[in-house]
Design a protein around this motif. Sequence first.
Motif, PDB file in Angstrom:
ATOM      1  N   SER A 192       0.860  -1.188   0.000  1.00  0.00           N
ATOM      2  CA  SER A 192       0.000   0.000   0.000  1.00  0.00           C
ATOM      3  C   SER A 192       0.895   1.236   0.000  1.00  0.00           C
ATOM      4  O   SER A 192       2.119   1.133   0.097  1.00  0.00           O
ATOM      5  CB  SER A 192      -0.880   0.004   1.247  1.00  0.00           C
ATOM      6  OG  SER A 192      -0.075   0.162   2.405  1.00  0.00           O
ATOM      7  N   ASN A 194       1.169   3.312   2.411  1.00  0.00           N
ATOM      8  CA  ASN A 194       1.827   3.318   3.719  1.00  0.00           C
ATOM      9  C   ASN A 194       3.043   2.403   3.743  1.00  0.00           C
ATOM     10  O   ASN A 194       4.061   2.732   4.354  1.00  0.00           O
ATOM     11  CB  ASN A 194       0.836   2.892   4.811  1.00  0.00           C
ATOM     12  CG  ASN A 194      -0.116   4.014   5.193  1.00  0.00           C
ATOM     13  OD1 ASN A 194       0.301   5.151   5.359  1.00  0.00           O
ATOM     14  ND2 ASN A 194      -1.388   3.696   5.324  1.00  0.00           N
ATOM     15  N   ASP A 195       2.923   1.250   3.083  1.00  0.00           N
ATOM     16  CA  ASP A 195       4.043   0.319   3.035  1.00  0.00           C
ATOM     17  C   ASP A 195       5.221   0.927   2.269  1.00  0.00           C
ATOM     18  O   ASP A 195       6.377   0.813   2.699  1.00  0.00           O
ATOM     19  CB  ASP A 195       3.626  -0.994   2.367  1.00  0.00           C
ATOM     20  CG  ASP A 195       2.602  -1.763   3.183  1.00  0.00           C
ATOM     21  OD1 ASP A 195       2.687  -1.721   4.427  1.00  0.00           O
ATOM     22  OD2 ASP A 195       1.710  -2.387   2.585  1.00  0.00           O
ATOM     23  N   TYR A 197       5.838   4.113   1.855  1.00  0.00           N
ATOM     24  CA  TYR A 197       6.373   5.213   2.656  1.00  0.00           C
ATOM     25  C   TYR A 197       7.265   4.693   3.788  1.00  0.00           C
ATOM     26  O   TYR A 197       8.392   5.172   3.975  1.00  0.00           O
ATOM     27  CB  TYR A 197       5.226   6.038   3.239  1.00  0.00           C
ATOM     28  CG  TYR A 197       5.664   7.023   4.294  1.00  0.00           C
ATOM     29  CD1 TYR A 197       6.324   8.200   3.951  1.00  0.00           C
ATOM     30  CD2 TYR A 197       5.445   6.766   5.654  1.00  0.00           C
ATOM     31  CE1 TYR A 197       6.744   9.104   4.925  1.00  0.00           C
ATOM     32  CE2 TYR A 197       5.868   7.664   6.627  1.00  0.00           C
ATOM     33  CZ  TYR A 197       6.516   8.823   6.252  1.00  0.00           C
ATOM     34  OH  TYR A 197       6.935   9.703   7.208  1.00  0.00           O
ATOM     35  N   ALA A 198       6.760   3.707   4.546  1.00  0.00           N
ATOM     36  CA  ALA A 198       7.522   3.171   5.678  1.00  0.00           C
ATOM     37  C   ALA A 198       8.828   2.535   5.211  1.00  0.00           C
ATOM     38  O   ALA A 198       9.882   2.701   5.850  1.00  0.00           O
ATOM     39  CB  ALA A 198       6.674   2.155   6.447  1.00  0.00           C
ATOM     40  N   ALA A 220       4.651   6.013  -3.161  1.00  0.00           N
ATOM     41  CA  ALA A 220       3.798   6.384  -2.035  1.00  0.00           C
ATOM     42  C   ALA A 220       3.125   7.729  -2.282  1.00  0.00           C
ATOM     43  O   ALA A 220       1.913   7.893  -2.051  1.00  0.00           O
ATOM     44  CB  ALA A 220       4.626   6.442  -0.747  1.00  0.00           C
ATOM     45  N   SER A 224      -0.978   8.595  -3.086  1.00  0.00           N
ATOM     46  CA  SER A 224      -1.717   9.423  -2.130  1.00  0.00           C
ATOM     47  C   SER A 224      -1.885  10.864  -2.625  1.00  0.00           C
ATOM     48  O   SER A 224      -2.118  11.776  -1.828  1.00  0.00           O
ATOM     49  CB  SER A 224      -0.976   9.443  -0.785  1.00  0.00           C
ATOM     50  OG  SER A 224       0.323  10.001  -0.935  1.00  0.00           O
ATOM     51  N   LYS A 229       0.237  14.276   2.140  1.00  0.00           N
ATOM     52  CA  LYS A 229       0.601  14.476   3.555  1.00  0.00           C
ATOM     53  C   LYS A 229       1.916  15.244   3.602  1.00  0.00           C
ATOM     54  O   LYS A 229       2.901  14.849   2.965  1.00  0.00           O
ATOM     55  CB  LYS A 229       0.750  13.133   4.264  1.00  0.00           C
ATOM     56  CG  LYS A 229      -0.504  12.259   4.207  1.00  0.00           C
ATOM     57  CD  LYS A 229      -0.233  10.911   4.855  1.00  0.00           C
ATOM     58  CE  LYS A 229      -1.464  10.014   4.844  1.00  0.00           C
ATOM     59  NZ  LYS A 229      -1.880   9.618   3.482  1.00  0.00           N
ATOM     60  N   TRP A 232       4.968  13.206   4.641  1.00  0.00           N
ATOM     61  CA  TRP A 232       5.471  12.321   3.592  1.00  0.00           C
ATOM     62  C   TRP A 232       6.323  13.114   2.605  1.00  0.00           C
ATOM     63  O   TRP A 232       7.390  12.673   2.184  1.00  0.00           O
ATOM     64  CB  TRP A 232       4.313  11.643   2.863  1.00  0.00           C
ATOM     65  CG  TRP A 232       3.676  10.519   3.615  1.00  0.00           C
ATOM     66  CD1 TRP A 232       3.653  10.336   4.964  1.00  0.00           C
ATOM     67  CD2 TRP A 232       2.959   9.420   3.040  1.00  0.00           C
ATOM     68  NE1 TRP A 232       2.962   9.199   5.285  1.00  0.00           N
ATOM     69  CE2 TRP A 232       2.515   8.610   4.117  1.00  0.00           C
ATOM     70  CE3 TRP A 232       2.624   9.040   1.751  1.00  0.00           C
ATOM     71  CZ2 TRP A 232       1.771   7.445   3.938  1.00  0.00           C
ATOM     72  CZ3 TRP A 232       1.872   7.876   1.556  1.00  0.00           C
ATOM     73  CH2 TRP A 232       1.460   7.086   2.642  1.00  0.00           C
TER      74      TRP A 232
END
Length: 282
Positions: A192, A194-195, A197-198, A220, A224, A229, A232
């Motif tokens: 995703s 989030n994945d 990004y992390a 990411a 999004s 964000k 981010w």
Amino acid sequence: MKKLFTLIMVLTVSFAVNAQIETPQPSPFQKIEQKVGLTDVTLEYSRPSMRGREIFGNLVPFGKLWRTGANNNTIINFGSDVTIGGKALKAGSYAVFTVPNKSSWDVIFYSDTNNWGTPKTLDESKVVAKVSAEVYNLPMDIETFTISFDDLTNDSAMLGIMWEKAYVAVKIDVATDKTVTDAINKTMNGPSANDYYASARYYLESGKDIKQAVTWMNKAIDMSKDSPKFWWLRQQSLINAKAGDKKGAIKAAKQSLELATKAGNADYVKMNTDSLKEWGGM
């Protein structure tokens, strides 16, 4: 007979009252919970104080096994496997014993925690790790015996022991990089935003492949883009800067600055402003 009975009752009540009075322990108990990388570590020990006494070489003799504190065993618990002094320790609880000397200590991790103080005879089969630690002389007295987790990183921590003017430390290594990398590789089969990004942020902070971090962060941000964000975009600017893409770093920082300003987040406004000045974007 009646007077004797009355006296007995008075004394009984008196002792019962006295038994309910709680006073401070001379060596207070402490419990520390510390996250090292992704590993939960818990330490339980009792803390004696100097109280004008000479400690090492006197109260605590050199060259003899010491409980490393007071009262019951000092016990450390690892939530996952760790490595100490090149020895692999399984997740679980261990007693921590030491043998202090003037210039170095032996720090011993012992699989049997059910000893009060020190065992009469050290069973070598229960010694899971033994590390020699250099003694550092402190410029002042540490009145109360202290154990701490120092120099924390994603992959390690130093178990610090200090009392009087002595400080020793033992490195504890945890398998954070392997755990995270395995999770990243598994998740990348269907990640995703989030994945991505992390994973990108972890690669940036761990000094891993920055080109891969750029690719993941771009994905990411793209996934999004309908609800960007600012934090981010801040990470995207840092990743681009590290990758040598100053133009991309400035662009992302300006977007992050705009969104952080709208959100009223002064910290991110300052961080982006400082970076833009550094990169020649303002």
